[in-house]
Design a protein around this motif. Structure first.
Motif: not given
Length: 318
Positions: A147-149, A224-225, A297-298, A303-306
């Protein structure tokens, strides 16, 4: 192959998924050979991995017992496939999601790799019987779908070819567990595997609800969130139902099963995700919330990865 020989993993493809797999495997103490047939790409991948591992160590989120320096010493880059496969006991393919490309890769790998080497694909939507159709010995083949990442989201779907040996599934499950992933076994191949089928069901009904004017793009994401996702980050739908009735799952279905069936029969057809006016409206609404230029988007990806990093840390502590 003795246990002492089982220390080298070959990752084929040095894109995002290939780099992520390399980071996961070195965190478990395995030597990883990264192969890419494009000149300079595998070396560039190690440069990018070095940057990420250093940032993770600084944030105290580096996985495994080894230091960043120790993990980096386990990485090497190759442009020659035979050299990259030498000594490997496991191959993780991470090339473009094109059937013909993957089939060609595995045809070359089978010709060069040892007979006991496990051949694993990262494909997210191609069933093993198609991916490995050009391989002669398909007993050692399977899909290991991340699953990414993958470094932050640990699930790995293990999907067998109809001829995959049970020992190969067991060995891959053991490997994924050892490197800190969360492997699940599918007992047979199916289009979309498990995760993407569940995800597709969520996407389809979310899309229908927005398209039919029931709810906005912003609010369906909040469903969802701030709703389902809060529970599902720690327990799945089966346990959620089991805990939501006094006597468990059977009791839950006695109470709510009829209502669930009624709702399911009201679901509409598969939506048109592109081309229709409704689809264009949904895309425009999304882009008003988060513009689709690289800068926005970046920033949201970072933010998503953090956030995933923080959630992974919380799950590890509990």
């Amino acid at each position: 192959m003795s246990s002492s020989d089982m220390k080298i993993i070959t990752v084929i493809g040095s894109g995002l998924i290939g780099r992520s797999w390399a980071m996961v495997f070195v965190s478990g103490g395995y030597s990883v050979k990264i192969y890419d047939n494009q000149p300079g790409q595998s070396a560039n991948a190690i440069t990018e991995i070095r940057k990420q591992l250093e940032e993770l160590e600084e944030a105290r989120m580096l996985r495994g017992d080894l230091t960043c320096k120790q993990q980096l010493c386990l990485l090497s880059s190759y442009e020659d496939l035979a050299q990259a496969l030498e000594g490997a006991f496991f191959v993780q393919e991470c090339v473009f999601e094109q059937l013909e490309v993957k089939q060609s890769v595995f045809q070359d790998v089978e010709r060069l790799a040892g007979k006991e080497v496990i051949l694993s694909s990262s494909t997210s939507c191609l069933v093993p019987s198609k991916v490995f159709s050009t391989v002669q010995n398909r007993t050692r083949c399977l899909v290991s779908h991340p699953v990414n990442p993958p470094y932050y989201v640990k699930l790995v779907e293990l999907v067998p070819h109809p001829e995959t040996a049970a020992a190969v599934m067991d060995a891959t499950h053991s490997l994924m567990t050892k490197v800190g992933q969360a492997p699940v076994r599918l007992t047979k191949e199916i289009d979309g595997f498990a995760l993407n089928r569940v995800q597709a069901a969520i996407i389809a009904e979310s899309w229908r609800l927005v398209q039919d004017g029931v709810i906005s793009v912003k609010d369906i994401d909040l469903v969802m969130s701030e709703g389902l996702g809060m529970r599902y980050a720690f327990i799945g739908p089966m346990e959620t139902m089991h805990l939501n009735a006094p006597a468990g799952l059977e009791d839950y279905m006695k109470r709510y099963g009829e209502g669930i069936q009624r709702i399911l029969t009201s679901f509409g057809p598969v939506p048109d995700f592109s081309g229709s006016e409704g689809a264009k409206s949904i895309v425009n609404e999304m882009c008003e919330l988060i513009p689709n230029d690289q800068q926005h988007l970046s920033a949201r990806l970072e933010r998503r990865d953090q956030l995933l990093m923080g959630l992974a840390k919380l799950k590890k502590e509990h």
